[in-house]
Design a protein around this motif. Structure first.
Motif, PDB file in Angstrom:
ATOM      1  N   UNK A  60     -22.677  -8.550 -57.217  1.00 54.14           N
ATOM      2  CA  UNK A  60     -23.142  -9.672 -57.758  1.00 54.14           C
ATOM      3  C   UNK A  60     -22.218 -10.869 -57.646  1.00 54.14           C
ATOM      4  N   UNK A  61     -20.925 -10.437 -58.063  1.00 55.28           N
ATOM      5  CA  UNK A  61     -20.088 -11.744 -58.289  1.00 55.28           C
ATOM      6  C   UNK A  61     -18.674 -11.604 -57.282  1.00 55.28           C
ATOM      7  N   UNK A  62     -18.426 -10.503 -56.609  1.00 58.67           N
ATOM      8  CA  UNK A  62     -17.249 -10.558 -55.951  1.00 58.67           C
ATOM      9  C   UNK A  62     -17.744 -10.964 -54.330  1.00 58.67           C
ATOM     10  N   UNK A  63     -18.257  -9.898 -54.237  1.00 58.90           N
ATOM     11  CA  UNK A  63     -18.770  -9.744 -52.549  1.00 58.90           C
ATOM     12  C   UNK A  63     -20.213 -10.411 -52.129  1.00 58.90           C
ATOM     13  N   UNK A  64     -20.261 -11.391 -52.665  1.00 52.71           N
ATOM     14  CA  UNK A  64     -21.805 -12.180 -52.498  1.00 52.71           C
ATOM     15  C   UNK A  64     -22.039 -12.502 -51.109  1.00 52.71           C
ATOM     16  N   UNK A  65     -23.378 -12.231 -50.512  1.00 54.81           N
ATOM     17  CA  UNK A  65     -23.621 -12.418 -49.334  1.00 54.81           C
ATOM     18  C   UNK A  65     -23.488 -13.972 -48.975  1.00 54.81           C
ATOM     19  N   UNK A  66     -23.529 -14.426 -47.656  1.00 54.88           N
ATOM     20  CA  UNK A  66     -23.839 -15.629 -47.327  1.00 54.88           C
ATOM     21  C   UNK A  66     -25.056 -16.072 -47.432  1.00 54.88           C
ATOM     22  N   UNK A  67     -25.199 -17.127 -48.107  1.00 55.61           N
ATOM     23  CA  UNK A  67     -26.737 -17.724 -48.206  1.00 55.61           C
ATOM     24  C   UNK A  67     -27.166 -18.314 -47.038  1.00 55.61           C
ATOM     25  N   UNK A  68     -28.504 -18.538 -46.975  1.00 55.67           N
ATOM     26  CA  UNK A  68     -29.130 -18.748 -45.644  1.00 55.67           C
ATOM     27  C   UNK A  68     -29.136 -20.386 -45.528  1.00 55.67           C
TER      28      UNK A  68
ATOM     29  N   UNK B 197     -12.277 -13.910 -53.463  1.00 57.53           N
ATOM     30  CA  UNK B 197     -12.835 -12.709 -53.592  1.00 57.53           C
ATOM     31  C   UNK B 197     -11.511 -11.469 -54.091  1.00 57.53           C
ATOM     32  N   UNK B 198     -10.367 -11.611 -53.493  1.00 54.68           N
ATOM     33  CA  UNK B 198      -9.335 -10.947 -54.137  1.00 54.68           C
ATOM     34  C   UNK B 198      -8.993 -11.090 -55.457  1.00 54.68           C
ATOM     35  N   UNK B 199      -9.039 -12.481 -55.947  1.00 52.18           N
ATOM     36  CA  UNK B 199      -8.600 -12.608 -57.164  1.00 52.18           C
ATOM     37  C   UNK B 199      -9.699 -11.985 -58.205  1.00 52.18           C
ATOM     38  N   UNK B 200     -11.009 -12.239 -57.804  1.00 51.69           N
ATOM     39  CA  UNK B 200     -11.957 -11.585 -58.618  1.00 51.69           C
ATOM     40  C   UNK B 200     -12.250 -10.024 -58.691  1.00 51.69           C
ATOM     41  N   UNK B 201     -11.577  -9.539 -57.411  1.00 57.08           N
ATOM     42  CA  UNK B 201     -11.667  -8.137 -57.500  1.00 57.08           C
ATOM     43  C   UNK B 201     -10.352  -7.528 -58.362  1.00 57.08           C
ATOM     44  N   UNK B 202      -9.245  -8.327 -58.448  1.00 57.23           N
ATOM     45  CA  UNK B 202      -8.111  -7.820 -59.013  1.00 57.23           C
ATOM     46  C   UNK B 202      -8.426  -8.090 -60.713  1.00 57.23           C
TER      47      UNK B 202
ATOM     48  N   UNK C 150      -4.419   4.210 -58.937  1.00 53.35           N
ATOM     49  CA  UNK C 150      -5.410   3.332 -59.031  1.00 53.35           C
ATOM     50  C   UNK C 150      -5.230   1.873 -58.045  1.00 53.35           C
ATOM     51  N   UNK C 151      -4.061   1.466 -58.018  1.00 50.57           N
ATOM     52  CA  UNK C 151      -3.503   0.353 -57.421  1.00 50.57           C
ATOM     53  C   UNK C 151      -3.665   0.483 -55.865  1.00 50.57           C
ATOM     54  N   UNK C 152      -3.128   1.663 -55.489  1.00 52.28           N
ATOM     55  CA  UNK C 152      -3.239   1.998 -54.047  1.00 52.28           C
ATOM     56  C   UNK C 152      -4.741   2.181 -53.625  1.00 52.28           C
ATOM     57  N   UNK C 153      -5.558   2.970 -54.086  1.00 49.01           N
ATOM     58  CA  UNK C 153      -7.052   3.362 -53.874  1.00 49.01           C
ATOM     59  C   UNK C 153      -7.723   1.977 -53.957  1.00 49.01           C
ATOM     60  N   UNK C 154      -7.267   1.171 -55.059  1.00 48.75           N
ATOM     61  CA  UNK C 154      -8.067  -0.160 -55.243  1.00 48.75           C
ATOM     62  C   UNK C 154      -7.895  -1.125 -53.972  1.00 48.75           C
ATOM     63  N   UNK C 155      -6.498  -1.254 -53.296  1.00 48.21           N
ATOM     64  CA  UNK C 155      -6.468  -2.099 -52.264  1.00 48.21           C
ATOM     65  C   UNK C 155      -7.351  -1.444 -51.114  1.00 48.21           C
ATOM     66  N   UNK C 156      -7.314  -0.153 -51.031  1.00 47.60           N
ATOM     67  CA  UNK C 156      -8.213   0.355 -49.791  1.00 47.60           C
ATOM     68  C   UNK C 156      -9.629   0.100 -49.934  1.00 47.60           C
ATOM     69  N   UNK C 157     -10.036   0.150 -51.486  1.00 48.80           N
ATOM     70  CA  UNK C 157     -11.340  -0.044 -51.534  1.00 48.80           C
ATOM     71  C   UNK C 157     -11.961  -1.471 -51.327  1.00 48.80           C
ATOM     72  N   UNK C 158     -10.881  -2.312 -51.800  1.00 45.34           N
ATOM     73  CA  UNK C 158     -11.390  -3.905 -51.662  1.00 45.34           C
ATOM     74  C   UNK C 158     -11.619  -3.921 -50.089  1.00 45.34           C
ATOM     75  N   UNK C 159     -10.735  -3.669 -49.090  1.00 42.37           N
ATOM     76  CA  UNK C 159     -10.883  -3.973 -47.916  1.00 42.37           C
ATOM     77  C   UNK C 159     -12.042  -3.361 -47.286  1.00 42.37           C
TER      78      UNK C 159
END
Length: 347
Positions: free
Chosen positions: A339-347, A288-293, A263-272
């Motif tokens: 919703x919480x980690x990879x939020x889009x840039x607001x307009x 984002x990385x902190x929230x993803x972890x 999970x640690x290895x695949x999770x790193x790939x998944x985050x990127x």
């Protein structure tokens, strides 16, 4: 808001004479009517010439899509009308009653910072394609955003002039624009309100220019890309889990250790992949990385507990229990990341 100016905006591509009927009735009810000819071509010149009796007609030299036509109309309105005003978007095929357009305008005038949707009852007398498409989109939207909207595909929408800067700048050129609007409002926490309207279809919705495959992909592509990303990382996770299970088979904690390492290895790939390719997030990479972890730790704990319960509690083969566990946590992972980690840039 005591709003006296109501503007009906109608994007039209290769319309029938139903467009003229819609425009005439809307004009009779006091709407300022603006129609956008989205590159229909010379064969429809007579219809648009007749349409000029009931309102303003804007022209695109080529077909650019519903989203582009709507934004062309929005920019025209923003440049030429003084606030306050209310805009209602209607389809050109007669599927929106003008009385319903008036009702959604009333709601937009009452709730100034709210997007108003004309929500159809989709249970009876609705073509199967439309009913199925709405049902799937409703479920996907709820899973993607956590926001429940019954009729995500309605073209009858109203909003006050306060929201015009937002509507003009939301990306999307074709049918995906309308979904992007809902996604933006959900992302930003802006309110969306549904108002019941009549369900009207002519000739089994034969006049629709919606391309089931191409336009559906544009609407669903974010969750499709997330699914492909998750599938790729699951393959990595599953292969590493198998490898570590063999290498650590002699240890009493081999199952847990194999799951955690994979999970640690695949999770790193998944985050990127999710940050760069799926959500295209502008979120600070460290934040984002902190929230993803944090999410990964929570899911890893839950994942490990469920995996152990399936293997040791129910006696399932570990290589069957592993994909079942991943499926359970797929929806939770998507929703939290969206919703919480990879939020889009607001307009």
């Amino acid at each position: 808001m005591n709003c006296k100016t109501r503007i009906a905006l109608i994007p039209a591509y290769e319309p029938t004479e139903l467009l003229l009927s819609v425009m005439e009735i809307a004009a009779d009810e006091g709407f300022i009517v603006i129609t956008v000819d989205d590159g229909s071509g010379i064969g429809y010149a007579d219809i648009f010439e007749a349409a000029e009796k009931f309102g303003t007609v804007l022209f695109n030299s080529e077909n650019r899509g519903k989203g582009a036509a709507l934004k062309m109309g929005f920019k025209y309105i923003a440049e030429r009308f003084e606030e306050p005003y209310t805009v209602v978007t209607m389809d050109a095929d007669g599927q929106h009653a003008v009385t319903d357009a008036m009702n959604v305008c009333c709601a937009a005038e009452t709730y100034e910072n709210t997007l108003i949707l004309g929500s159809r009852s989709l249970e009876q007398n609705v073509p199967l394609r439309s009913r199925l498409g709405n049902s799937i989109t409703r479920l996907v939207f709820k899973a993607s955003t956590g926001v429940k909207i019954y009729d995500t595909q309605t073209g009858l929408r109203a909003f006050s002039s306060r929201l015009m800067p937002i509507m003009v700048n939301i990306p999307g050129e074709r049918y995906e624009y309308e979904m992007n609007v809902l996604l933006y409002f959900a992302d930003s926490g802006l309110p969306v309100k549904e108002v019941p309207i009549l369900t009207i279809y002519f000739e089994n919705n034969a006049g629709s220019h919606f391309n089931t495959i191409k336009d559906s992909y544009k609407i669903y592509r974010e969750i499709i890309k997330f699914s492909l990303s998750s599938l790729s990382c699951f393959v990595i996770d599953y292969l590493l889990f198998g490898l570590f299970s063999v290498l650590l088979s002699g240890l009493s904690t081999g199952l847990t250790a194999s799951n955690i390492a994979a999970r640690i290895i695949s999770g790193t790939v998944n985050f990127s992949m999710n940050r760069e390719l799926v959500f295209k997030s502008s979120e600070n990479i460290y934040r984002a990385g902190a929230k993803y972890i944090l999410l990964a730790v929570v899911i890893l704990i839950g994942n490990t507990l469920v995996l152990n319960a399936l293997v040791y509690g129910l006696g399932l083969n570990r290589f069957i229990a592993k994909p079942l566990t991943e499926i359970i946590f797929f929806g939770l992972s998507f929703l939290v990341q969206r919703l919480f980690i990879f939020r889009r840039q607001t307009i």
